[in-house]
Enzyme design. Structure first.
Site, PDB file in Angstrom:
ATOM      1  N   LYS A  56       0.816  -1.221   0.000  1.00  0.00           N
ATOM      2  CA  LYS A  56       0.000   0.000   0.000  1.00  0.00           C
ATOM      3  C   LYS A  56       0.850   1.271   0.000  1.00  0.00           C
ATOM      4  O   LYS A  56       0.460   2.272  -0.610  1.00  0.00           O
ATOM      5  CB  LYS A  56      -0.984   0.005   1.166  1.00  0.00           C
ATOM      6  CG  LYS A  56      -0.364   0.092   2.548  1.00  0.00           C
ATOM      7  CD  LYS A  56      -1.457   0.112   3.621  1.00  0.00           C
ATOM      8  CE  LYS A  56      -0.843   0.212   4.997  1.00  0.00           C
ATOM      9  NZ  LYS A  56      -1.881   0.258   6.058  1.00  0.00           N
TER      10      LYS A  56
ATOM     11  N   ARG B  89      -9.600   0.344  16.248  1.00  0.00           N
ATOM     12  CA  ARG B  89      -9.808   0.735  14.856  1.00  0.00           C
ATOM     13  C   ARG B  89     -10.835  -0.252  14.307  1.00  0.00           C
ATOM     14  O   ARG B  89     -11.961  -0.263  14.763  1.00  0.00           O
ATOM     15  CB  ARG B  89      -8.488   0.750  14.069  1.00  0.00           C
ATOM     16  CG  ARG B  89      -8.577   1.588  12.787  1.00  0.00           C
ATOM     17  CD  ARG B  89      -7.302   1.626  11.986  1.00  0.00           C
ATOM     18  NE  ARG B  89      -7.046   0.363  11.292  1.00  0.00           N
ATOM     19  CZ  ARG B  89      -6.086   0.197  10.387  1.00  0.00           C
ATOM     20  NH1 ARG B  89      -5.267   1.195  10.093  1.00  0.00           N
ATOM     21  NH2 ARG B  89      -5.911  -0.964   9.796  1.00  0.00           N
TER      22      ARG B  89
END
Length: 361
Positions: free
Chosen positions: A37, A132
């Protein structure tokens, strides 16, 4: 001179870094999924990671996974970020597996997979403290009861994420919580999970200390492969290269100027005040690079000679101001300055369309 600004990408060093980390993890029966990423799914970087021994690739954006597929990558590729409802078809079509925590998303994945005449592999994310993404361990029973009715998905594992948002570090305690929740998930689904994914680069220190509980068999590693360093403290990982990526920029001005601005001073365009220093005359250079390309606090100038010290003073959208001290014999207008990058710097440089990507095979 090649095109500036530019990012030099040493594929051999990325391959070597991957191999070091793969071998480190293999001694504890942990597979490495290499994360692309930060490099926007760059296929050349992805191939270097696979050549270094990564079991699979992973990315947070389906657009990057499509890029890898279109470049001919046929190996397994994991979608890291929970899928958006609007991209479910592409998730099933392009990714080998995905990380999930929302029953509604899982139901849509199942429906779409059945439409394609296939089953989509998923890893159920468990929140062990990072707050998260993930299902809380206390809620796994209800979620699993819903999940097991979905015919178009196959749950192949349980995973967690740590040290990204809240900075919660992996410990024996939270890794054991993941394992316990994974076992509960297995009992409800009625079969054994193939994967217990213990997180990201932050887990490598536990690997070094031998404290990873038995049963954790996967880590998703990006930063430590790309930059050769531990996530928690930035220290180098033995045997890895820390210079697989080098940023370069060209000087468009070099002049001797005072260290303090002249006139009435307020906030600059980014809402900051200039740092106040002792008044002195220094050589200041301007690099053709700015905040639109990379944050100024994410780059560290590389000095070609020990006597030369370069400081990054600050940056506007397209100018980065450098302090060369009292001696500028090494640099002039048109000279290249090179920089090391931290993770946010690498992420920004790879994303910027204004920075040319140059590969060292």
């Amino acid at each position: 001179m090649t095109e500036n600004p530019g990012l030099l990408i040493d594929l051999q060093k990325i391959k070597e870094n991957t191999r070091v980390i793969v071998e480190k993890c293999a001694s504890y029966n942990i597979n490495v999924v290499a994360v692309t990423k930060a490099v926007c799914g760059d296929p050349r970087v992805g191939r270097a990671m696979l050549e270094g021994g990564a079991a699979a690739l992973a990315d947070a954006r389906i657009k990057n996974i499509k890029r890898l597929r279109q470049a001919g990558v046929t190996e397994p590729v994991m979608l890291l970020r929970s899928p958006m409802m609007s991209e479910i078809k592409d998730v099933v079509k392009y990714s080998s597996m995905s990380l999930n925590s929302e029953p509604d998303v899982l139901a849509r994945l199942s429906e779409c997979a059945l439409d394609y005449g296939t089953r989509h592999d998923v890893i159920i994310m468990i929140d062990v403290g990072e707050i998260r993404e993930g299902i809380l361990p206390a809620d796994i029973f209800q979620a699993a009861e819903e999940i097991k009715t979905l015919k178009g998905i196959r749950v192949i594992g349980a995973g967690t994420n740590l040290a990204c948002y809240s900075g919660v570090r992996p410990t024996t305690k939270n890794m054991n919580l993941l394992l316990e929740t994974g076992r509960e998930l297995e009992s409800i689904l009625g079969y054994k999970l193939k994967i217990i994914s213990g997180g990201n680069s932050s887990g490598l220190e536990m690997v070094d200390s031998g404290s990873v509980p038995r049963g954790i068999n996967q880590f998703r590693i990006g930063e430590s492969i790309l930059l050769g360093r531990y996530l928690s403290n930035g220290e180098p990982i033995g045997g890895t290269n820390r210079d697989a990526f080098t940023l370069k920029a060209e000087l468009i001005e070099m002049k001797e100027k005072p260290s303090l601005p002249m006139g009435e001073v307020g906030k600059n365009v980014f809402g900051d005040y200039a740092e106040e220093n002792e008044l002195q005359m220094h050589y200041r250079g301007i690099a053709a690079l700015g905040r639109q390309d990379v944050p100024p606090d994410s780059i560290l100038p590389l000095c070609p000679q020990k006597k030369i010290h370069i400081d990054v003073i600050g940056a506007t959208s397209d100018h980065t101001v450098l302090d060369f001290g009292e001696d500028t014999r090494t640099f002039a207008v048109g000279s290249e300055v090179r920089f090391n990058l931290d993770y946010p710097g690498l992420l920004a440089a790879m994303t910027s369309p204004y920075i040319n990507k140059e590969y060292i095979e």
